[in-house]
Design a protein around this motif. Structure first.
Motif, short mmCIF file in Angstrom:
data_model
loop_
_atom_site.label_atom_id
_atom_site.label_comp_id
_atom_site.label_asym_id
_atom_site.label_seq_id
_atom_site.Cartn_x
_atom_site.Cartn_y
_atom_site.Cartn_z
N CYS A 303 0.85 -1.20 0.00
CA CYS A 303 0.00 0.00 0.00
C CYS A 303 0.89 1.25 0.00
N GLY A 304 0.36 2.33 -0.55
CA GLY A 304 0.99 3.65 -0.44
C GLY A 304 2.42 3.67 -0.96
N SER A 305 3.31 4.22 -0.14
CA SER A 305 4.70 4.34 -0.55
C SER A 305 5.34 2.98 -0.79
N ALA A 306 4.92 1.99 0.00
CA ALA A 306 5.48 0.65 -0.17
C ALA A 306 5.10 0.11 -1.55
N TRP A 307 3.92 0.48 -2.01
CA TRP A 307 3.48 0.09 -3.36
C TRP A 307 4.36 0.80 -4.40
N ILE A 349 5.27 -5.92 0.83
CA ILE A 349 6.16 -4.87 1.35
C ILE A 349 5.40 -4.01 2.35
N SER A 350 6.00 -3.78 3.51
CA SER A 350 5.35 -2.92 4.51
C SER A 350 6.37 -2.44 5.52
N GLN A 351 6.35 -1.14 5.79
CA GLN A 351 7.21 -0.60 6.83
C GLN A 351 6.76 -1.13 8.19
N SER A 352 5.48 -0.94 8.49
CA SER A 352 4.97 -1.29 9.82
C SER A 352 4.80 -2.79 10.01
N GLU A 354 2.06 -4.13 9.80
CA GLU A 354 0.75 -4.31 10.44
C GLU A 354 -0.38 -3.79 9.56
N THR A 355 -0.10 -3.36 8.35
CA THR A 355 -1.13 -2.78 7.49
C THR A 355 -2.19 -3.83 7.18
N ALA A 356 -3.44 -3.50 7.49
CA ALA A 356 -4.52 -4.50 7.42
C ALA A 356 -4.66 -5.08 6.01
N ALA A 400 7.72 9.54 11.86
CA ALA A 400 6.93 10.47 11.03
C ALA A 400 5.91 9.68 10.23
N VAL A 401 4.73 10.25 10.11
CA VAL A 401 3.68 9.53 9.36
C VAL A 401 4.12 9.30 7.92
N ALA A 402 4.70 10.32 7.30
CA ALA A 402 5.15 10.17 5.91
C ALA A 402 6.48 9.40 5.90
N THR A 403 6.48 8.31 5.20
CA THR A 403 7.68 7.47 5.20
C THR A 403 8.79 8.09 4.34
N THR A 404 10.02 7.93 4.77
CA THR A 404 11.18 8.35 3.96
C THR A 404 12.22 7.23 3.98
N THR A 409 14.74 2.13 2.22
CA THR A 409 15.30 0.80 2.50
C THR A 409 14.48 -0.30 1.82
N GLN A 410 13.22 0.01 1.55
CA GLN A 410 12.45 -0.97 0.75
C GLN A 410 13.08 -1.08 -0.64
N LEU A 411 13.47 0.09 -1.20
CA LEU A 411 14.18 0.05 -2.49
C LEU A 411 15.44 -0.79 -2.35
N SER A 486 5.44 12.69 -5.67
CA SER A 486 4.15 13.35 -5.73
C SER A 486 3.35 13.08 -4.45
N LEU A 487 3.44 11.85 -3.94
CA LEU A 487 2.71 11.54 -2.69
C LEU A 487 3.25 12.36 -1.53
N LYS A 488 4.57 12.53 -1.49
CA LYS A 488 5.15 13.32 -0.40
C LYS A 488 4.57 14.73 -0.42
N MET A 489 4.49 15.30 -1.62
CA MET A 489 3.97 16.66 -1.77
C MET A 489 2.52 16.73 -1.28
N LYS A 490 1.70 15.80 -1.74
CA LYS A 490 0.29 15.78 -1.36
C LYS A 490 0.12 15.65 0.15
N GLU A 491 0.77 14.62 0.71
CA GLU A 491 0.39 14.26 2.07
C GLU A 491 0.92 15.22 3.12
N ILE A 492 2.06 15.86 2.90
CA ILE A 492 2.54 16.73 3.99
C ILE A 492 2.33 18.21 3.70
N SER A 607 0.12 3.80 11.04
CA SER A 607 -0.04 2.37 10.82
C SER A 607 -1.51 2.12 10.54
N VAL A 608 -1.80 1.70 9.31
CA VAL A 608 -3.21 1.63 8.90
C VAL A 608 -3.74 0.21 9.14
N THR A 609 -4.24 0.00 10.36
CA THR A 609 -4.62 -1.37 10.73
C THR A 609 -6.12 -1.63 10.54
C1 F6R Z 1 3.20 7.55 2.86
C2 F6R Z 1 3.09 6.39 3.73
C3 F6R Z 1 2.01 5.42 3.44
C4 F6R Z 1 2.50 3.99 3.74
C5 F6R Z 1 1.33 3.01 3.62
C6 F6R Z 1 1.77 1.59 3.88
O1 F6R Z 1 4.25 8.37 3.24
O2 F6R Z 1 3.82 6.25 4.66
O3 F6R Z 1 1.53 5.52 2.14
O4 F6R Z 1 3.52 3.68 2.86
O5 F6R Z 1 0.32 3.35 4.53
O6 F6R Z 1 2.28 1.44 5.16
P1 F6R Z 1 3.21 0.23 5.54
O7 F6R Z 1 4.46 0.37 4.77
O8 F6R Z 1 3.43 0.35 7.02
O9 F6R Z 1 2.45 -1.01 5.16
#
Ligand code: F6R
Length: 611
Positions: A303-307, A349-352, A354-356, A400-404, A409-411, A486-492, A607-609
């Motif tokens: 999802c999101g940046s991980a996508w 792929i997921s940073q957290s 825990e993404t549902a 930070a909510v916006a991932t960097t 590191t996913q890359l 583009s997502l970075k610009m939008k979200e923050i 963390s979008v659970t």
């Molecule tokens: C954007 C951002 C989100 C996450 C997405 C997936 O900056 O952080 O788009 O990339 O919610 O989250 P994870 O990687 O935790 O599954």
């Protein structure tokens, strides 16, 4: 998403709870509350920020006691208001609960309890847990564990729960299913929390709970009961190697800025030990060489940046390993009845972790018997534990909510996968692999040099902060990186921004270009550079302000662009890790210029659970 903390010990619980909750603020919340056992269980909760809660606690003369639970709520059922805030108590007041997750059958349970004469005060799904617990409590001889066992049979959905009873001034119960919860081990005190930073000031040692295991915490003991037999089980202690300063801002104004600066180190941690003289070492992978050779297709799901990272991964893996790669949004994958075949591999792929939606996609892949590989940052997270293989991104805590650094590191891991699979499948010449590995090894330092050009990004941000629209265009890997920029610009910064495949612009979207529209043109792909130059000319001719991001030496773009940012020379496939850096920093400084809360953008959660 909601944050939970709990404390049992011999000092004031309230201070621990408030401080612990402040370390979970990054998860996003709209209200907060604590409950502490004094002579009875006292609950103080409020809509708003933790500062509001603290003020309310002080206004009520403090709240004394050595056992308590706390919560930050991100509203799902019912408006964010004082009443819907957690903790939630049963009608009799005997049972008090904090909850993260969603009780899917709460309406059915609520109707049943209301028919039995129980009055509800909130709109939340959580309140059914405290009420149901109380409902069964007497029948279970006021035994908390026996009652919880009965409650769990009735609950459908996801939950991490902390539970107090007025009959037990010395204990705290916890259980989780599909929502994160850790058990912290202190000296003469113990804790529960949704995430490690909440307990780090007090301990570096913690246990992980499996789904539906029950934990009983007192000041001196932690008992974990098996999810089926309820017999006590022993658990390995996890030890956090980073200290509390790693989870705090470390002198930067915002976590996002700190994390942008941590990218070189994070990337180095991620790729350094895995790039060896003998080639790529992905030691934890059980997916065999035979399986790699027989691979039919790879599905990347996130999802999101991980996508967005996954889309870069598609270009990289297809090029190096010559295997078709499909990239899916997890929320779409799970509902589209995906066609998977036995020789496929699913990379999630997921940073957290825990993404549902990503978790649901993982379960769909497993249901179909497909080998699953998680690319994940959070050690011990649900995704990491349930996948067949895990490659940790090793970014460290991302607050930070916006991932960097999470994205960066996913890359890193996806580059490694491309090289590893390419070598195993014999599709990558040794000299190409050696050259790419060298370029990959050099990336962290190149990222650092880009971060250091801070004033350039500040000046660009100052010039464009008032704009309402922006476009980011690119081709190939540059298009994939444009999506993330583009997502970075939008979200923050809340600027409406769209990423476009540069060749696609003239099929409609170019009508939106007006004099002064900001167009970021990313043009690092050697074979596509001339094409991108033409696309930049097309928007320039319609009055756009063109900010170009190109490789060192590509000076011909200066004839078209209003401003050029040069990135260090690298292989085309690796360029996304560099082009994203100026875009992160420009978005950051525009957000600052516009007075936005960079770390906690509106409406977002870390963390979008929930689906
Ligand atoms: C954007 C951002 C989100 C996450 C997405 C997936 O900056 O952080 O788009 O990339 O919610 O989250 P994870 O990687 O935790 O599954």
């Amino acid at each position: 998403m909601c944050g939970i903390v709990g404390f049992v010990g011999h000092r004031e619980a309230a201070e621990f709870l408030l401080s612990g909750l402040s370390k979970l603020e990054y998860r996003g919340y709209d209200s907060a509350g604590i409950a502490v056992f004094s002579d009875r269980i006292r609950t103080i909760k409020t809509k708003g920020r933790l500062a509001d809660l603290r003020a309310k606690v002080e206004a009520e003369g403090g709240i004394s006691g050595c056992l308590g639970i706390g919560h930050t709520r991100w509203a799902t059922h019912g408006a964010p208001n004082d009443i819907n805030s957690h903790p939630h108590s049963s009608m009799s007041g005997r049972i008090t609960v904090v909850h993260n997750g969603i009780i899917e059958n709460y309406l059915e349970l609520r109707a049943e309890l209301e028919a039995a004469g129980i009055r509800f005060t909130s709109d939340t799904d959580t309140e059914v847990v405290s009420q149901l617990f109380d409902f069964y409590y007497d029948d279970c001889g006021k035994d908390m564990v026996e009652t919880l066992k009965k409650v769990l049979v009735r609950l459908r959905g996801s939950y991490a729960l902390g539970i107090l009873s007025t009959d037990y001034p010395d204990r705290l119960l916890a259980v989780r299913k599909d929502s994160p919860l850790i058990i912290g081990l202190g000296e003469g005190e113990n804790y529960i929390a949704s995430d490690i930073p909440a307990v780090l000031e007090s301990t570096s040692d913690y246990y992980l709970l499996n789904d539906n295991e029950i934990a009983v915490l007192t000041a001196e003991s932690i008992t974990i009961l098996d999810a089926q037999t309820y017999a006590p089980v022993t658990r390995d202690i996890y030890h956090v190697t980073w200290d509390i300063s790693a989870a705090e801002k470390g002198g930067y104004d915002y976590f996002m800025m700190k994390e942008i600066h941590e990218q070189p180190e994070a990337l180095r941690n991620c790729v350094g030990s895995r790039l060896t003289e003998e080639g790529i070492r992905l030691d934890d992978i059980t997916f065999s060489e035979e399986q790699m050779k027989n691979l039919n297709r790879i599905h990347i799901i996130a999802c999101g940046s991980a996508w967005h990272a996954g889309i870069v991964g598609k270009y990289v893996i297809e090029e190096l390993a010559r295997v078709p790669v499909e990239v899916d949004l997890a929320s779409e994958f799970r509902y589209r009845n995906p066609i998977l075949s036995p020789n496929d591999l699913c990379i999630l792929i997921s940073q957290s972790g825990e993404t549902a939606d990503t978790m649901a996609a993982l379960r769909e892949a497993k249901r179909q018997g497909i080998h699953t590989l998680a690319v994940v940052n959070a050690v011990g997270s649900s995704l990491a534990r349930e996948s067949d293989d895990v490659l940790y991104t090793m970014a460290g805590p991302e607050i930070a909510v916006a991932t960097t650094k999470g994205y960066m590191t996913q890359l890193g891991v996806l580059y490694l996968i491309g090289l590893y699979f390419g070598a195993a499948r014999g599709t990558l010449k040794p000299e190409t692999a050696a050259k790419l590995s060298k370029d990959l090894y050099a990336l962290p330092d190149q990222v650092r040099t880009l971060i250091e050009q801070d004033e350039v990004y500040q000046a660009i941000a100052a010039e464009h902060a008032a704009k309402e629209h922006a476009f980011v265009i690119g081709r190939g890997v540059d298009y994939a990186a444009s999506m993330e920029g583009s997502l970075k610009m939008k979200e923050i910064s809340y600027i409406h921004s769209e990423a476009y495949a540069a060749g696609e612009l003239k099929h409609g979207t170019i009508s939106l270009i007006e004099p002064g529209t900001l167009v970021i043109a990313v043009a690092t792909q050697d074979t596509l550079y001339e094409k991108l130059l033409s696309n930049a000319k097309e928007v320039k001719a319609r009055g756009a302000y063109v900010l170009a991001i190109v490789k060192e030496g590509c000076t011909s773009i200066e004839a078209v662009a209003d401003k050029v940012i040069y990135i260090p020379t690298t292989d085309d496939l690796l360029a996304a890790a560099l082009t994203v850096v100026p875009m992160q920093l420009i978005a950051y400084y525009i957000a600052i210029e516009r007075g936005c809360d960079v770390d906690k953008p509106r409406n977002l959660a870390k963390s979008v659970t929930v689906e």
